[in-house]
Design an enzyme around this catalytic site. Structure first.
Site, PDB file in Angstrom:
ATOM      1  N   ASP A 127     -11.947   3.379   2.455  1.00  0.00           N
ATOM      2  CA  ASP A 127     -10.881   4.058   3.204  1.00  0.00           C
ATOM      3  C   ASP A 127     -10.242   5.159   2.352  1.00  0.00           C
ATOM      4  O   ASP A 127      -9.013   5.206   2.162  1.00  0.00           O
ATOM      5  CB  ASP A 127      -9.817   3.062   3.673  1.00  0.00           C
TER       6      ASP A 127
ATOM      7  N   THR B  75       0.837  -1.199   0.000  1.00  0.00           N
ATOM      8  CA  THR B  75       0.000   0.000   0.000  1.00  0.00           C
ATOM      9  C   THR B  75       0.875   1.252   0.000  1.00  0.00           C
ATOM     10  O   THR B  75       0.645   2.194  -0.764  1.00  0.00           O
ATOM     11  CB  THR B  75      -0.927   0.007   1.229  1.00  0.00           C
TER      12      THR B  75
ATOM     13  N   TRP C  91      -9.188   1.970  12.009  1.00  0.00           N
ATOM     14  CA  TRP C  91      -8.073   1.191  11.502  1.00  0.00           C
ATOM     15  C   TRP C  91      -7.157   0.742  12.644  1.00  0.00           C
ATOM     16  O   TRP C  91      -6.594  -0.339  12.613  1.00  0.00           O
ATOM     17  CB  TRP C  91      -7.308   2.024  10.463  1.00  0.00           C
TER      18      TRP C  91
ATOM     19  N   ARG D  74     -14.112   4.274   9.816  1.00  0.00           N
ATOM     20  CA  ARG D  74     -14.013   3.036  10.582  1.00  0.00           C
ATOM     21  C   ARG D  74     -12.643   2.984  11.254  1.00  0.00           C
ATOM     22  O   ARG D  74     -11.677   3.578  10.756  1.00  0.00           O
ATOM     23  CB  ARG D  74     -14.242   1.802   9.706  1.00  0.00           C
TER      24      ARG D  74
ATOM     25  N   GLN E 138      -5.790  -1.965  -2.691  1.00  0.00           N
ATOM     26  CA  GLN E 138      -5.217  -0.701  -2.238  1.00  0.00           C
ATOM     27  C   GLN E 138      -4.336  -0.098  -3.339  1.00  0.00           C
ATOM     28  O   GLN E 138      -3.464  -0.759  -3.875  1.00  0.00           O
ATOM     29  CB  GLN E 138      -4.395  -0.906  -0.972  1.00  0.00           C
TER      30      GLN E 138
ATOM     31  N   GLN F 127      -9.696   2.484  -3.784  1.00  0.00           N
ATOM     32  CA  GLN F 127      -9.410   2.098  -2.402  1.00  0.00           C
ATOM     33  C   GLN F 127      -8.100   2.736  -1.949  1.00  0.00           C
ATOM     34  O   GLN F 127      -7.081   2.651  -2.633  1.00  0.00           O
ATOM     35  CB  GLN F 127      -9.316   0.571  -2.266  1.00  0.00           C
ATOM     36  N   ASP F 128      -8.135   3.389  -0.771  1.00  0.00           N
ATOM     37  CA  ASP F 128      -6.945   4.022  -0.177  1.00  0.00           C
ATOM     38  C   ASP F 128      -6.382   5.129  -1.074  1.00  0.00           C
ATOM     39  O   ASP F 128      -5.202   5.147  -1.421  1.00  0.00           O
ATOM     40  CB  ASP F 128      -5.848   2.986   0.092  1.00  0.00           C
TER      41      ASP F 128
END
Length: 524
Positions: free
Chosen positions: A361, A287, A431, A429, A317, A339-340
């Protein structure tokens, strides 16, 4: 609950230490270490390695804690380099590359803190600076571990836990936190900011005199952004250095290394100057290393540029922008991914009038960051996924980190609008254990779930220790009537509480943002 626990610790620790000088216990290593979160490694390392004496003052104890953390970090870095010879496959090698870089940066942050604390010039390192740099050092270690988890090889490498580096940094954070509570948060005087920066950021690209120009058509000094950054890194002076990136699509991955200070990257508009790539975990990157743009050098400023990762929703990610630049500014930038998308990795950061696109995220990491007057767009995720606006990564209760979204908008992107009812969208959320996110005076469109916030999977992880808050939001989904009932969730009604998460409260921006020229609201 978290704030009450910390306050009790601070008050008790402060009162004990304030009376310690009149007692014989002040010369007792066991007594000093007994007041830290991790007393056993504290006692062991204070009793070995040539430091077999107890401090007489709290300022001395703080320096010893940072010294011990630095010793552990140096050993970790050495172990990581030696461990590289044991790598058996590309996954292990890829994750280890991140760790070597992150351990280098941890040593840098701890050295920086120690030099500041030992300097006679108080403004060279405020208590707030020290807490930020110590927080970054700890975040680096956790990011190292996360890289191995990306590839499911987490059992392969764990030198960071074997020598107690995380515990010693945590102890340093706890002790420095006492000084931080006693003094003014806004004691920041970064050397790289000047009045000249203000004129630069507000000027048009036609009037800015850039040190280097990047142009796809060959009309500038370089054709690629990274070539210009590499040239800037070789300069002897570390004053503000301006790189103008002319309109065009630059298909490359760029990196501003930690020794490349005070870079200002100016584009011709977020629709005209685009830096893009497509690295992802699905194609063999961690990531961390998937980022199209990785920014580590302090004092970075970017204006009128798009950072994009086009890996798509199926590749996992895939970071568009990763920033660990202390006192950095992103102004009128677009950050696009799935994502990310935006990794606010560490340090103090400010985003103003930016457009951020993603799915799962979207904004994640463990910086102290304020996003102000920004537009955050949830895209259409994969079937079965939910959109999560934030995943904040505060792993230690003494880290001065968190995500604040202020005076912004959370909306559905065009591809989500036709099917918005088929997907859930949450504000965040947890992590990590002490995840902290606050949404202030922000427009929440109808896509946001009435629950507001999501668990991490199906577990009850961190619901008691996280801090999620909402203050005076508006729009179709702003009602808190049906919000989660977790102990860590708060409907904030007090201005003084909400103010802790503003530009002044979270990143002490009143003392450094003014010099950059970016417009900002210091308080609520």
């Amino acid at each position: 609950m978290e704030i009450k626990i910390l306050l009790i610790f601070f008050l008790s620790f402060s009162s004990i230490l304030s009376t310690a000088f009149s007692r014989s216990t002040r010369s007792n290593i066991t007594w000093w270490c007994g007041n830290t979160p991790h007393p056993e490694p504290c006692r062991y390392f204070m009793s070995h390695g040539g430091r077999r004496f107890a401090p007489k003052h709290m300022t001395q104890f703080r320096k010893i804690m940072v010294h011990l953390a630095l010793d552990r970090a140096v050993i970790s870095r050495k172990n990581a380099k030696e461990f590289g010879q044991s790598c058996e496959n590309w996954k292990q090698k890829a994750a280890l590359r991140d760790c070597l870089k992150l351990f280098d940066n941890t040593v840098l942050q701890l050295n920086r803190t120690l030099r500041g604390l030992e300097s006679r010039r108080r403004l060279s390192c405020s208590d707030f600076d020290a807490q930020t740099w110590l927080s970054t050092a700890l975040t680096n270690i956790r990011t190292c571990k996360a890289g191995f988890m990306d590839f499911n090889v987490s059992d392969f490498f764990s030198p960071s836990t074997s020598n107690n580096i995380t515990q010693m940094i945590s102890n340093s954070l706890a002790v420095n936190g006492i000084f931080l509570r006693r003094r003014n948060l806004t004691e920041i005087s970064p050397s790289w900011l000047s009045r000249h920066d203000k004129r630069l950021l507000l000027s048009s690209t036609t009037t800015v005199r850039a040190h280097l120009v990047v142009a796809k058509d060959g009309s500038g000094n370089f054709r690629t952004v990274q070539a210009a950054l590499d040239a800037a890194a070789k300069r002897k002076r570390t004053t503000r250095f301006i790189i103008h990136v002319k309109r065009g699509v630059y298909r490359e991955n760029i990196e501003v290394v930690s020794t490349n200070l005070n870079i200002m990257l100016i584009g011709d508009g977020m629709k005209r100057t685009i830096i893009t790539s497509s690295r992802s975990v699905g194609t063999g990157y961690t990531t961390y290393s998937s980022a199209t743009a990785g920014i580590d050098g302090p004092g970075f400023i970017s204006r009128d540029i798009t950072f994009s990762n086009t890996a798509g929703p199926a590749k996992g990610q895939a970071v568009a922008l990763r920033s660990a630049s202390d006192l950095s500014v992103f102004y009128r930038c677009a950050i696009q991914g799935y994502q990310d998308t935006l990794m606010v990795h560490s340090q103090r950061q400010f985003y103003r009038e930016c457009y951020i696109y993603g799915t799962v995220d979207i904004i994640f990491g463990n910086a102290a960051v304020v996003l102000q007057n920004c537009s955050i767009f949830a895209r259409r995720p994969l079937k079965g996924q939910a959109n999560i606006i934030t995943a904040q990564g505060r792993g230690d209760p003494y880290q001065n980190t968190g995500i604040a979204i202020h005076n912004s908008r959370i909306l559905a992107a065009n591809d989500l609008k036709p099917v918005v009812g088929a997907f859930k969208t949450y504000l965040g959320r947890p992590w990590q254990q002490y995840s902290r996110t606050v949404v202030l005076k922000t427009y929440l469109d109808s896509l946001v779930s009435p629950l507001g916030w999501s668990k991490w999977g199906n577990s009850d992880f961190a619901l008691n220790t996280l801090y999620y808050g909402e203050y005076n939001n508006y729009g179709p989904s702003s009602s808190t009537k049906w919000r989660v009932k977790w102990p860590g969730f708060h409907v904030i009604s007090s201005q003084s509480v909400a103010s802790r998460f503003t530009v002044n409260g979270l990143i002490a921006g009143g003392s450094w943002l003014r010099a950059t020229g970016v417009p900002f609201t210091a308080g609520l």
